[in-house]
Design a protein around this motif. Structure first.
Motif, PDB file in Angstrom:
ATOM      1  N   TYR A  16      19.157 -24.259  42.463  1.00 57.27           N
ATOM      2  CA  TYR A  16      17.739 -24.581  42.510  1.00 57.27           C
ATOM      3  C   TYR A  16      17.567 -25.860  43.330  1.00 57.27           C
ATOM      4  O   TYR A  16      18.118 -26.913  42.979  1.00 57.27           O
ATOM      5  CB  TYR A  16      17.182 -24.783  41.093  1.00 57.27           C
ATOM      6  N   MET A  18      14.678 -28.396  45.161  1.00 60.46           N
ATOM      7  CA  MET A  18      13.250 -28.713  45.085  1.00 60.46           C
ATOM      8  C   MET A  18      12.937 -29.913  45.973  1.00 60.46           C
ATOM      9  O   MET A  18      13.577 -30.962  45.869  1.00 60.46           O
ATOM     10  CB  MET A  18      12.897 -29.017  43.625  1.00 60.46           C
ATOM     11  N   LYS A  20      10.788 -32.855  46.270  1.00 61.23           N
ATOM     12  CA  LYS A  20      10.025 -33.618  45.290  1.00 61.23           C
ATOM     13  C   LYS A  20       8.682 -34.068  45.893  1.00 61.23           C
ATOM     14  O   LYS A  20       8.481 -33.965  47.117  1.00 61.23           O
ATOM     15  CB  LYS A  20      10.881 -34.803  44.829  1.00 61.23           C
ATOM     16  N   CYS A  51       3.907 -29.212  39.111  1.00 58.92           N
ATOM     17  CA  CYS A  51       4.735 -29.143  37.905  1.00 58.92           C
ATOM     18  C   CYS A  51       4.030 -29.762  36.696  1.00 58.92           C
ATOM     19  O   CYS A  51       3.646 -30.928  36.734  1.00 58.92           O
ATOM     20  CB  CYS A  51       6.043 -29.895  38.173  1.00 58.92           C
ATOM     21  N   HIS A  59      13.253 -29.629  32.456  1.00 58.49           N
ATOM     22  CA  HIS A  59      14.169 -29.639  33.605  1.00 58.49           C
ATOM     23  C   HIS A  59      15.135 -30.823  33.517  1.00 58.49           C
ATOM     24  O   HIS A  59      16.326 -30.684  33.777  1.00 58.49           O
ATOM     25  CB  HIS A  59      13.351 -29.721  34.896  1.00 58.49           C
ATOM     26  N   CYS A  83       9.496 -25.483  45.411  1.00 57.37           N
ATOM     27  CA  CYS A  83      10.599 -24.919  44.621  1.00 57.37           C
ATOM     28  C   CYS A  83      11.328 -23.879  45.463  1.00 57.37           C
ATOM     29  O   CYS A  83      10.691 -23.029  46.089  1.00 57.37           O
ATOM     30  CB  CYS A  83      10.057 -24.202  43.393  1.00 57.37           C
ATOM     31  N   GLU A 137      17.985 -23.493  35.919  1.00 54.81           N
ATOM     32  CA  GLU A 137      16.816 -24.094  36.559  1.00 54.81           C
ATOM     33  C   GLU A 137      15.978 -23.049  37.302  1.00 54.81           C
ATOM     34  O   GLU A 137      14.745 -23.112  37.284  1.00 54.81           O
ATOM     35  CB  GLU A 137      17.271 -25.222  37.498  1.00 54.81           C
ATOM     36  N   TRP A 141      11.997 -22.449  36.603  1.00 50.38           N
ATOM     37  CA  TRP A 141      10.951 -22.735  37.603  1.00 50.38           C
ATOM     38  C   TRP A 141      10.336 -21.490  38.228  1.00 50.38           C
ATOM     39  O   TRP A 141       9.270 -21.558  38.826  1.00 50.38           O
ATOM     40  CB  TRP A 141      11.519 -23.627  38.713  1.00 50.38           C
ATOM     41  N   PHE A 142      11.030 -20.348  38.131  1.00 46.86           N
ATOM     42  CA  PHE A 142      10.534 -19.123  38.755  1.00 46.86           C
ATOM     43  C   PHE A 142      10.345 -18.009  37.734  1.00 46.86           C
ATOM     44  O   PHE A 142      11.124 -17.889  36.783  1.00 46.86           O
ATOM     45  CB  PHE A 142      11.525 -18.620  39.813  1.00 46.86           C
TER      46      PHE A 142
END
Ligand code: UDP
Ligand code: MG
Length: 160
Positions: A16, A18, A20, A51, A59, A83, A137, A141-142
């Motif tokens: 994962y 990301m 930020k 988020c 997380h 993401c 993760e 997130w998905f």
């Protein structure tokens, strides 16, 4: 074309990644995606996302006791993130190398943090630290329906 047997899908390493909120605000999304894309890993999920606090806390739950935890949660929820799910053999460790050390001042030039950031609290990108956390993760997130299984046309030019 290769058809991946279902049984082996579980074995495929995933990470994962990301961008930020600072990376999004600074216009670094394309630059960061590009580094993983050029390396040759396979993108299987991608979205812009705001988020919520509870997700940020889940997380980063292993860091809950740290003094910087509240600031970290504020940072991650301060604006949209991008993401991503990437897969391939060795993708977790390789992505961590592409990202560089947590403290951007210690990160080697050539890494994302080494090239694009100056402070731990604004280090522009996240990457899972183990294959187990990669799977955890991505599931966090998905939605399952947001992960796409596909065969890149260039696969045979990336792996013999
Ligand atoms: N962090 C921070 N201060 C610290 C250590 C970490 O603000 O002293 C933040 C930073 O954004 C880091 C994140 O917390 O990326 C997660 O920390 P971790 O040690 O897991 O670093 P990473 O895996 O992101 O390199
Ligand atoms: Mg970490």
């Amino acid at each position: 074309a290769h058809v991946v047997p279902i049984a082996s899908l579980e074995q495929i390493e995933q990470t994962y990644i990301m961008v930020k909120p600072d990376g999004v605000q600074r216009g670094l999304v394309g630059e960061i995606i590009s580094r993983f894309e050029k390396k040759g890993f396979k993108l299987t999920g991608l979205k812009l996302f705001q988020c919520p606090k509870d997700l940020a806390e889940e997380h980063y739950k292993d860091l809950k006791a740290k003094s910087f935890f509240p600031k970290l949660i504020d940072y991650i929820t301060s604006g949209p993130v991008v993401c991503m799910a990437w897969e391939g053999t060795g993708v977790v460790a390789s992505a961590r190398k592409l990202i560089g050390s947590t403290d951007p001042l210690q990160a080697e030039p050539g890494t994302i943090r080494g090239d694009l950031a100056v402070q731990t609290g604004r280090n522009v990108v996240h990457g899972s630290d183990s294959p187990e956390n990669g799977k955890r993760e991505i599931a966090l997130w998905f939605e399952e329906s947001e992960i796409v299984q596909w065969t890149p046309a260039l696969a045979s030019w990336l792996r013999e």
